[in-house]
Design a protein around this motif. Structure first.
Motif, short mmCIF file in Angstrom:
data_model
loop_
_atom_site.label_atom_id
_atom_site.label_comp_id
_atom_site.label_asym_id
_atom_site.label_seq_id
_atom_site.Cartn_x
_atom_site.Cartn_y
_atom_site.Cartn_z
N ALA A 1 0.83 -1.22 -0.10
CA ALA A 1 0.03 0.06 0.06
C ALA A 1 0.82 1.08 -0.09
O ALA A 1 2.05 1.31 0.28
CB ALA A 1 -0.96 -0.02 1.18
N GLU A 2 0.45 2.29 -0.47
CA GLU A 2 0.87 3.82 -0.45
C GLU A 2 0.16 4.66 0.21
O GLU A 2 -1.15 4.26 0.42
CB GLU A 2 1.25 4.14 -2.05
CG GLU A 2 2.24 3.30 -2.86
CD GLU A 2 1.99 3.61 -4.04
OE1 GLU A 2 1.55 4.49 -4.56
OE2 GLU A 2 2.87 2.83 -4.69
N LYS A 3 0.76 5.81 0.86
CA LYS A 3 -0.08 6.84 1.29
C LYS A 3 -1.02 7.36 0.49
O LYS A 3 -0.95 7.52 -0.71
CB LYS A 3 0.90 7.85 1.63
CG LYS A 3 0.24 9.03 2.30
CD LYS A 3 1.17 10.40 2.41
CE LYS A 3 0.65 11.30 3.22
NZ LYS A 3 1.59 12.61 3.57
N GLY A 4 -2.58 7.32 0.98
CA GLY A 4 -3.56 7.65 0.37
C GLY A 4 -4.53 6.68 -0.16
O GLY A 4 -5.60 6.77 -0.46
N ASP A 5 -3.71 5.35 -0.13
CA ASP A 5 -4.63 4.07 -0.31
C ASP A 5 -5.57 4.02 0.80
O ASP A 5 -5.39 4.61 1.86
CB ASP A 5 -3.89 3.01 -0.42
CG ASP A 5 -3.11 2.91 -1.63
OD1 ASP A 5 -3.29 3.67 -2.73
OD2 ASP A 5 -1.95 1.98 -1.94
N ARG A 6 -6.67 3.09 0.57
CA ARG A 6 -7.69 2.84 1.36
C ARG A 6 -7.55 1.39 1.72
O ARG A 6 -7.68 0.49 0.67
CB ARG A 6 -9.35 3.03 1.10
CG ARG A 6 -9.21 4.82 0.83
CD ARG A 6 -10.43 5.23 1.08
NE ARG A 6 -10.59 6.83 0.88
CZ ARG A 6 -10.55 7.37 1.44
NH1 ARG A 6 -10.11 7.42 2.87
NH2 ARG A 6 -10.60 8.83 1.62
N LEU A 7 -7.85 1.12 3.01
CA LEU A 7 -7.81 -0.55 3.45
C LEU A 7 -9.27 -0.76 3.91
O LEU A 7 -9.97 0.07 4.53
CB LEU A 7 -6.94 -0.83 4.70
CG LEU A 7 -5.26 -0.43 4.66
CD1 LEU A 7 -4.71 -0.56 5.94
CD2 LEU A 7 -4.74 -0.94 3.25
N LEU A 8 -9.78 -1.83 3.16
CA LEU A 8 -10.91 -2.20 3.52
C LEU A 8 -11.09 -3.57 4.20
O LEU A 8 -10.49 -4.46 3.67
CB LEU A 8 -11.88 -2.56 1.92
CG LEU A 8 -13.18 -3.16 2.24
CD1 LEU A 8 -14.27 -2.30 2.50
CD2 LEU A 8 -13.86 -3.38 0.85
N MET A 9 -11.28 -3.53 5.39
CA MET A 9 -11.59 -4.79 6.46
C MET A 9 -12.91 -5.20 6.42
O MET A 9 -13.83 -4.58 6.95
CB MET A 9 -11.00 -4.05 7.75
CG MET A 9 -9.55 -3.75 7.50
SD MET A 9 -9.10 -2.52 8.84
CE MET A 9 -9.44 -0.97 8.27
N HIS A 10 -13.09 -6.48 5.98
CA HIS A 10 -14.33 -7.07 5.88
C HIS A 10 -14.83 -7.48 7.37
O HIS A 10 -13.89 -8.07 8.18
CB HIS A 10 -14.29 -8.41 5.07
CG HIS A 10 -14.09 -7.82 3.55
ND1 HIS A 10 -14.86 -7.29 2.85
CD2 HIS A 10 -12.91 -8.16 2.90
CE1 HIS A 10 -14.42 -6.95 1.56
NE2 HIS A 10 -13.15 -7.66 1.56
N GLY A 11 -15.99 -7.35 7.74
CA GLY A 11 -16.33 -7.84 8.92
C GLY A 11 -16.08 -9.41 9.27
O GLY A 11 -16.21 -10.14 8.30
N ARG A 12 -15.84 -9.73 10.13
CA ARG A 12 -15.64 -11.19 10.48
C ARG A 12 -16.69 -12.26 10.77
O ARG A 12 -16.76 -13.18 10.99
CB ARG A 12 -14.57 -11.13 11.56
CG ARG A 12 -13.33 -10.72 11.18
CD ARG A 12 -12.12 -10.78 12.11
NE ARG A 12 -10.97 -10.44 11.58
CZ ARG A 12 -9.77 -10.35 12.45
NH1 ARG A 12 -9.68 -10.92 13.65
NH2 ARG A 12 -8.63 -9.87 11.78
N VAL A 13 -17.97 -11.59 11.48
CA VAL A 13 -19.03 -12.03 11.74
C VAL A 13 -20.34 -11.64 11.09
O VAL A 13 -20.18 -10.53 10.46
CB VAL A 13 -19.25 -12.05 13.32
CG1 VAL A 13 -17.94 -13.02 13.82
CG2 VAL A 13 -19.20 -10.56 13.81
N VAL A 14 -21.38 -12.34 10.85
CA VAL A 14 -22.63 -11.88 10.44
C VAL A 14 -23.18 -10.97 11.22
O VAL A 14 -23.10 -10.63 12.25
CB VAL A 14 -23.47 -13.07 10.19
CG1 VAL A 14 -24.94 -12.70 9.91
CG2 VAL A 14 -23.05 -14.48 9.42
#
Length: 65
Positions: free
Chosen positions: A3-16
């Motif tokens: 990743a580079e500065k300005g990128d976004r990290l999308l963290m998926h939910g782990r539970v329903v």
């Protein structure tokens, strides 16, 4: 992961029912774009993290969704 500065990290939910979280990379602390990253969440909270396998990097030129 890279990743580079300005990128976004999308963290998926782990539970329903848990929503995905998005954080902007404000600083890359690893070598050559590798973790850890200093990130800022939508609520303004900042932290240092090394993302897990449930995280996807979104570059600014990629469509969100």
């Amino acid at each position: 992961m890279h990743a580079e500065k300005g990128d976004r990290l999308l963290m998926h939910g782990r539970v329903v029912g848990q929503r995905d979280r998005v954080a902007e990379v404000v600083e890359v602390l690893g070598e050559s774009g590798t973790p850890p990253y200093r990130v800022r969440f939508e609520d303004g909270h900042e932290t240092i993290m090394s993302p897990g396998p449930d995280t996807v990097v979104r570059h600014p030129d990629q469509a969100t969704g």
